[in-house]
Motif scaffolding. Structure first.
Motif, PDB file in Angstrom:
ATOM      1  N   GLN A  17       0.813  -1.215   0.000  1.00  0.00           N
ATOM      2  CA  GLN A  17       0.000   0.000   0.000  1.00  0.00           C
ATOM      3  C   GLN A  17       0.850   1.271   0.000  1.00  0.00           C
ATOM      4  O   GLN A  17       0.311   2.379   0.035  1.00  0.00           O
ATOM      5  CB  GLN A  17      -0.942  -0.006   1.213  1.00  0.00           C
ATOM      6  N   HIS A  18       2.174   1.083  -0.036  1.00  0.00           N
ATOM      7  CA  HIS A  18       3.084   2.221  -0.046  1.00  0.00           C
ATOM      8  C   HIS A  18       4.258   1.916  -0.959  1.00  0.00           C
ATOM      9  O   HIS A  18       4.501   0.765  -1.319  1.00  0.00           O
ATOM     10  CB  HIS A  18       3.586   2.522   1.373  1.00  0.00           C
ATOM     11  N   ASP A  19       4.992   2.939  -1.362  1.00  0.00           N
ATOM     12  CA  ASP A  19       6.104   2.754  -2.303  1.00  0.00           C
ATOM     13  C   ASP A  19       7.396   2.525  -1.543  1.00  0.00           C
ATOM     14  O   ASP A  19       8.327   3.335  -1.556  1.00  0.00           O
ATOM     15  CB  ASP A  19       6.227   3.978  -3.213  1.00  0.00           C
ATOM     16  N   ILE A  20       7.462   1.377  -0.876  1.00  0.00           N
ATOM     17  CA  ILE A  20       8.631   1.007  -0.083  1.00  0.00           C
ATOM     18  C   ILE A  20       8.880  -0.485  -0.301  1.00  0.00           C
ATOM     19  O   ILE A  20       7.950  -1.288  -0.264  1.00  0.00           O
ATOM     20  CB  ILE A  20       8.414   1.260   1.420  1.00  0.00           C
ATOM     21  N   ARG A  21      10.140  -0.806  -0.526  1.00  0.00           N
ATOM     22  CA  ARG A  21      10.492  -2.214  -0.658  1.00  0.00           C
ATOM     23  C   ARG A  21      11.562  -2.561   0.369  1.00  0.00           C
ATOM     24  O   ARG A  21      12.206  -1.690   0.962  1.00  0.00           O
ATOM     25  CB  ARG A  21      11.031  -2.528  -2.051  1.00  0.00           C
ATOM     26  N   LEU A  55      26.759   3.312   3.162  1.00  0.00           N
ATOM     27  CA  LEU A  55      25.861   2.920   2.066  1.00  0.00           C
ATOM     28  C   LEU A  55      24.672   3.865   1.969  1.00  0.00           C
ATOM     29  O   LEU A  55      24.206   4.180   0.861  1.00  0.00           O
ATOM     30  CB  LEU A  55      25.386   1.484   2.275  1.00  0.00           C
ATOM     31  N   GLU A  56      24.187   4.313   3.097  1.00  0.00           N
ATOM     32  CA  GLU A  56      23.083   5.280   3.070  1.00  0.00           C
ATOM     33  C   GLU A  56      23.536   6.581   2.416  1.00  0.00           C
ATOM     34  O   GLU A  56      22.778   7.195   1.642  1.00  0.00           O
ATOM     35  CB  GLU A  56      22.575   5.496   4.488  1.00  0.00           C
ATOM     36  N   ASP A  57      24.775   7.005   2.694  1.00  0.00           N
ATOM     37  CA  ASP A  57      25.341   8.171   2.014  1.00  0.00           C
ATOM     38  C   ASP A  57      25.421   7.940   0.508  1.00  0.00           C
ATOM     39  O   ASP A  57      25.111   8.828  -0.289  1.00  0.00           O
ATOM     40  CB  ASP A  57      26.742   8.471   2.546  1.00  0.00           C
ATOM     41  N   TYR A  58      25.855   6.739   0.131  1.00  0.00           N
ATOM     42  CA  TYR A  58      25.991   6.420  -1.294  1.00  0.00           C
ATOM     43  C   TYR A  58      24.660   6.595  -2.022  1.00  0.00           C
ATOM     44  O   TYR A  58      24.590   7.237  -3.084  1.00  0.00           O
ATOM     45  CB  TYR A  58      26.504   4.988  -1.476  1.00  0.00           C
ATOM     46  N   GLU A  80      22.210   7.952  -6.000  1.00  0.00           N
ATOM     47  CA  GLU A  80      20.934   7.474  -6.533  1.00  0.00           C
ATOM     48  C   GLU A  80      19.755   8.364  -6.156  1.00  0.00           C
ATOM     49  O   GLU A  80      18.669   8.207  -6.702  1.00  0.00           O
ATOM     50  CB  GLU A  80      20.679   6.047  -6.040  1.00  0.00           C
ATOM     51  N   GLN A  81      19.964   9.274  -5.194  1.00  0.00           N
ATOM     52  CA  GLN A  81      18.882  10.118  -4.678  1.00  0.00           C
ATOM     53  C   GLN A  81      17.682   9.279  -4.239  1.00  0.00           C
ATOM     54  O   GLN A  81      16.526   9.628  -4.487  1.00  0.00           O
ATOM     55  CB  GLN A  81      18.444  11.158  -5.719  1.00  0.00           C
ATOM     56  N   LEU A  82      17.967   8.156  -3.571  1.00  0.00           N
ATOM     57  CA  LEU A  82      16.915   7.287  -3.057  1.00  0.00           C
ATOM     58  C   LEU A  82      17.079   7.134  -1.547  1.00  0.00           C
ATOM     59  O   LEU A  82      18.164   6.792  -1.067  1.00  0.00           O
ATOM     60  CB  LEU A  82      16.987   5.903  -3.713  1.00  0.00           C
ATOM     61  N   GLU A  83      16.005   7.380  -0.810  1.00  0.00           N
ATOM     62  CA  GLU A  83      16.028   7.151   0.633  1.00  0.00           C
ATOM     63  C   GLU A  83      16.226   5.655   0.879  1.00  0.00           C
ATOM     64  O   GLU A  83      15.411   4.823   0.458  1.00  0.00           O
ATOM     65  CB  GLU A  83      14.718   7.607   1.265  1.00  0.00           C
ATOM     66  N   THR A  84      17.315   5.300   1.556  1.00  0.00           N
ATOM     67  CA  THR A  84      17.667   3.898   1.782  1.00  0.00           C
ATOM     68  C   THR A  84      18.270   3.760   3.170  1.00  0.00           C
ATOM     69  O   THR A  84      19.054   4.604   3.593  1.00  0.00           O
ATOM     70  CB  THR A  84      18.688   3.418   0.728  1.00  0.00           C
ATOM     71  N   ARG A  85      17.891   2.686   3.873  1.00  0.00           N
ATOM     72  CA  ARG A  85      18.460   2.434   5.192  1.00  0.00           C
ATOM     73  C   ARG A  85      18.894   0.964   5.300  1.00  0.00           C
ATOM     74  O   ARG A  85      18.273   0.077   4.718  1.00  0.00           O
ATOM     75  CB  ARG A  85      17.444   2.739   6.295  1.00  0.00           C
ATOM     76  N   PHE A  86      19.971   0.758   6.078  1.00  0.00           N
ATOM     77  CA  PHE A  86      20.527  -0.584   6.271  1.00  0.00           C
ATOM     78  C   PHE A  86      20.663  -0.879   7.760  1.00  0.00           C
ATOM     79  O   PHE A  86      21.000   0.009   8.555  1.00  0.00           O
ATOM     80  CB  PHE A  86      21.911  -0.697   5.631  1.00  0.00           C
ATOM     81  N   LEU A 113      10.688   3.548  -3.080  1.00  0.00           N
ATOM     82  CA  LEU A 113      10.617   3.375  -4.525  1.00  0.00           C
ATOM     83  C   LEU A 113      10.231   4.698  -5.177  1.00  0.00           C
ATOM     84  O   LEU A 113       9.352   5.409  -4.681  1.00  0.00           O
ATOM     85  CB  LEU A 113       9.584   2.304  -4.880  1.00  0.00           C
ATOM     86  N   PRO A 114      10.861   5.041  -6.290  1.00  0.00           N
ATOM     87  CA  PRO A 114      10.510   6.296  -6.960  1.00  0.00           C
ATOM     88  C   PRO A 114       9.112   6.216  -7.561  1.00  0.00           C
ATOM     89  O   PRO A 114       8.653   5.153  -7.951  1.00  0.00           O
ATOM     90  CB  PRO A 114      11.582   6.421  -8.048  1.00  0.00           C
ATOM     91  N   GLY A 115       8.442   7.346  -7.626  1.00  0.00           N
ATOM     92  CA  GLY A 115       7.157   7.379  -8.324  1.00  0.00           C
ATOM     93  C   GLY A 115       5.988   7.771  -7.455  1.00  0.00           C
ATOM     94  O   GLY A 115       5.077   8.435  -7.901  1.00  0.00           O
TER      95      GLY A 115
END
Length: 292
Positions: free
Chosen positions: A12-16, A141-144, A149-155, A172-174
């Motif tokens: 229901q959201h743009d998150i993987r 990696l979050e900085d990378y 990629e200009q994508l919010e990412t967390r590890f 996810l973009p969009g």
């Protein structure tokens, strides 16, 4: 769940997301390359991260994650293929004394960088590089992803020397599944929930159970499981191509220095490939297409 990676999405959201646990594959890497405890733990994190990142591959090929610098551990690398074959290595400087509480930056040292390399079986090689400016691999990696990629990412990465676990969440973009505000709220909720995970849960709890336990309020849907295994990509053919690429002059010099037989060692799995003078001459005189 040992040596497995689970992919999931919040439908229901743009998150993987991805979740990985390594045991046998990690231990096999260490069996071929025994390391001091802090370096072994760091290599485990690199292996988990390479697995998580490999799910972004849309082609046949290899993803490699590497840190380089001028410290006690000048290079550490993990590779994962689209077939989920995994290998890794760390190099330790001669005479290095690595403390038990050494951080990533402590080990890699000055001028450190993180590089992610994509090597498709067909097509152009791509590499993204960012300075090593955070004390943890997860932070780097979050900085990378923020910069490249200009994508919010967390590890979230954990290793105890025998087991490895990791989670990756990414926007996810969009913004198609919900409004921007709803997606942002879901993202903040997902981060809060993931921050509650313990290392022991990552090692011991089956992935589908842990995904439900952590994120059930966001209605996660699993997308499939990949089995991870240690497998080195070295071969006699690759060693032969590497020799030929040196050029005849250097190859014959090596042949003389090594008393008539060139021995190449794989640093990932310790396999040896031997080439005597007759075999070297055959390689150098072979038509190029026979080496591919």
């Amino acid at each position: 769940m040992s040596d497995q990676l689970e992919r999931f999405i919040f439908s229901q959201h743009d998150i993987r997301g991805q979740m990985v646990t390594l045991t046998d594959a990690y231990r096999e890497v260490l069996k071929h390359n025994p390391l001091p405890t802090p370096v072994a733990h760091l290599l485990g994190e690199f292996l988990a991260a390479a697995c998580l990142l490999s799910t972004t591959l849309k082609f046949e090929g290899i993803l490699s994650l590497q840190a380089r610098g001028e410290g006690d551990v000048p290079m550490i690398m993990a590779e994962c293929t689209h077939h989920s074959d995994l290998r890794g290595i760390a190099r330790i400087a001669e005479g290095a004394q690595i403390s038990e509480d050494a951080s990533l930056m402590d080990m890699i040292g000055p001028r450190g960088v993180i590089a992610i390399t994509l090597e498709p079986k067909r097509g152009e090689r791509y590499q993204g590089v960012v300075p090593l400016e955070k004390g943890s691999l997860a932070g780097c990696l979050e900085d990378y992803f923020a910069q490249s990629e200009q994508l919010e990412t967390r590890f979230w990465l954990e290793c105890d020397g025998s087991n490895v676990g990791g989670i990756m969440l990414q926007v996810l973009p969009g913004n198609n599944a919900a409004s921007a505000e709803e997606n942002n709220d879901a993202w903040e909720t997902a981060l809060h929930l993931a921050n509650t995970v313990t290392a022991q849960e990552l090692y011991d709890v089956p992935h589908d159970e842990l995904i439900h336990r952590l994120f059930h309020q966001l209605k996660p849907a699993t997308l499939g499981t990949d089995s991870i295994r240690f497998k080195c990509s070295c071969s006699r053919e690759r060693s032969a191509r590497a020799l030929v690429s040196l050029g005849a002059e250097d190859v014959y010099r090596l042949l003389e220095e090594q008393n008539g037989e060139i021995v190449t060692d794989c640093q990932f799995c310790n396999a040896q490939y031997r080439f005597d003078r007759e075999q070297v001459e055959s390689l150098l005189n072979a038509p190029p297409h026979t080496l591919h």
